[in-house]
Design an enzyme around this catalytic site. Structure first.
Site, mmCIF file in Angstrom:
data_model
loop_
_atom_site.group_PDB
_atom_site.id
_atom_site.type_symbol
_atom_site.label_atom_id
_atom_site.label_comp_id
_atom_site.label_asym_id
_atom_site.label_seq_id
_atom_site.Cartn_x
_atom_site.Cartn_y
_atom_site.Cartn_z
ATOM 1 N N ASP A 17 7.138 -10.980 -6.529
ATOM 2 C CA ASP A 17 6.187 -11.589 -5.478
ATOM 3 C C ASP A 17 4.913 -12.283 -6.233
ATOM 4 O O ASP A 17 4.516 -13.268 -5.859
ATOM 5 C CB ASP A 17 5.542 -10.579 -4.369
ATOM 6 N N ARG A 97 -8.597 -0.238 -5.770
ATOM 7 C CA ARG A 97 -8.711 -1.682 -5.433
ATOM 8 C C ARG A 97 -10.126 -2.333 -6.104
ATOM 9 O O ARG A 97 -10.126 -3.300 -6.432
ATOM 10 C CB ARG A 97 -8.456 -1.984 -3.772
ATOM 11 N N ASP A 126 -5.019 -3.736 1.921
ATOM 12 C CA ASP A 126 -5.488 -4.333 0.709
ATOM 13 C C ASP A 126 -6.033 -5.817 0.459
ATOM 14 O O ASP A 126 -6.913 -5.959 -0.300
ATOM 15 C CB ASP A 126 -4.234 -4.435 -0.247
ATOM 16 N N SER A 182 8.685 0.032 -0.008
ATOM 17 C CA SER A 182 7.824 -0.485 -1.021
ATOM 18 C C SER A 182 6.857 0.440 -1.392
ATOM 19 O O SER A 182 6.656 1.481 -0.863
ATOM 20 C CB SER A 182 6.932 -1.593 -0.602
#
Length: 406
Positions: A17, A97, A126, A182
């Site tokens: 990705d 994050r 996110d 995922s």
């Protein structure tokens, strides 16, 4: 294109990705791309990310080991607050994050970039967490979120784009044999979501789990450990002092072997939808239990209860991406002030998925055996309780609606 982008810093994993995003940024914005890959303890070799970036002709590549900073400056402060989102989730993805966003902005300043980019989708949390961090730290930064801009809205279109631009595709992705979920991993946890896990009734495949054995297959013998705390942070296991990242790694190992730290959760995303996630947080599960046990003999009752009242708000701030907000920082100062006396040792038994506190001691303990004993004592007058009870009962005696009791 108005306000052209000259240079962008991309949060780059080296996977398909973000490799597609790297190429797309060059195609769409005709700009130079700088890649940034953070080692947060995800357990993967990161040099392939460097090689792939070099293959794309990237001139400025940043691969940085941030494990110690991650645990010391983000995980441990969060655990001082006993933070659990919606009562159970230990926020393993959320807490990573703000550090990634912070370092991206620092690199952007360093290399003179005028934009930053991430690979988060337009459906998830996110994107919010990254971008709230970017804007808090650099209000005028330009953010490029490809998943909200491009028309590559299917797996087939992504693979076609990769083939067209000669982006290497692993055999599992090309053949459709990639895992049916995922993942996101760091030193605190691994998350699994999507695909086969989207049905909340579907049971996770046992082969999915990477850091924990099944509790049924864990050892039949109890493992006993002792964790030492200083000002609310763990500093040693069984008397051996360790750095933050080393200590969390050790807890992950012992917890994983004992089947500790699995969670299957349907949570409320900030963007409004419900999402099913399965998590492994082995060391963090032990740490959360141990920290509360340490507080139980070192914190004043009302100070501890105030922390418990504030914790859901604090956890929600982290989950929703407000790590850099003034309210989270204000709460952190309050929380950290309560931790000055949270010093001592907690003993725990680990057994087949369970963490049991079996002892705690502290030089700052406010537990008084002399007061609590059932034997004769000279420090507590039991007659005092009569007035205490009558004063607290006064409003009930004066104003309680006895006719409402049937």
């Amino acid at each position: 294109m108005s306000n052209p982008v000259k240079k962008v810093v991309l949060a780059y994993s080296g996977g398909l990705d973000t490799s597609i995003i790297l190429k797309w940024l060059r195609e769409e914005y005709n700009c130079e791309v700088v890649t940034f890959t953070a080692d947060l303890g995800q357990g993967e070799e990161l040099e392939p990310a460097r090689k792939k970036a070099e293959m794309f002709g990237v001139k400025e590549i940043f691969i940085e080991d941030l494990r110690e900073e991650f645990v010391r400056e983000y995980v441990f402060p969060m655990f001082r607050a006993n933070a659990h989102y919606e009562g159970v989730y230990l926020l393993g993805t959320s807490i990573a994050r703000p550090l990634i966003a912070k370092r991206q902005i620092e690199i952007a300043e360093m290399v003179g970039a005028d934009a930053v980019s991430h690979g988060a989708t337009g459906k998830g949390n996110d994107q919010v967490r990254f971008e709230l961090g970017y804007y808090a730290l650099k209000p005028d930064v330009r953010v490029i979120a490809p998943w909200r801009e491009w028309d590559l809205n299917s797996r087939t279109m992504l693979l076609d784009f990769a083939k067209k631009h000669q982006i290497p595709i692993s055999a599992d992705k090309a053949g459709g044999d990639e895992p049916p979920y995922s993942t996101d991993a760091n030193l605190l946890h691994i998350s699994y979501e999507g695909k086969a896990l989207e049905d909340p009734w579907g049971k996770p495949d046992e082969n999915m789990f990477m850091r924990t054995v099944s509790p049924q297959n864990a050892p039949d013998a109890i493992t006993t450990i002792e964790i030492e705390f200083e000002q609310g942070d763990p500093v040693a296991i069984n008397g051996k002092r360790m750095s933050p990242a080393t200590l969390l790694t050790a807890l992950n190992d012992v917890a994983g072997k004992n089947g500790i730290g699995r969670l299957d959760l349907v949570e409320n995303r900030y963007v409004g939808m419900k999402s099913r996630g399965v998590y492994e947080t082995p060391g963090g599960t032990i740490l959360a239990t141990a920290h509360r046990a340490m507080e139980s003999i070192t914190l004043d009752r009302n100070a501890g209860h105030l922390k418990d009242e504030l914790m859901p708000r604090y956890a929600e701030m982290i989950y929703n991406g407000y790590w850099w907000s003034p309210e989270r920082q204000a709460l952190q100062r309050l929380i950290d002030d309560t931790q000055k006396t949270v010093n001592g040792v907690v003993r725990l038994d680990l057994y087949k998925g369970n963490v049991t506190v079996t002892g705690r001691k502290s030089p700052n303990s406010i537990y008084s055996e002399a007061h609590v004993t059932f034997e004769a004592d000279t420090v507590y007058n039991q007659r005092d309780a009569e007035g205490f009870i009558k004063l607290n009962a006064l409003r009930l005696r004066l104003g309680f609606d006895r006719d409402s009791v049937k």
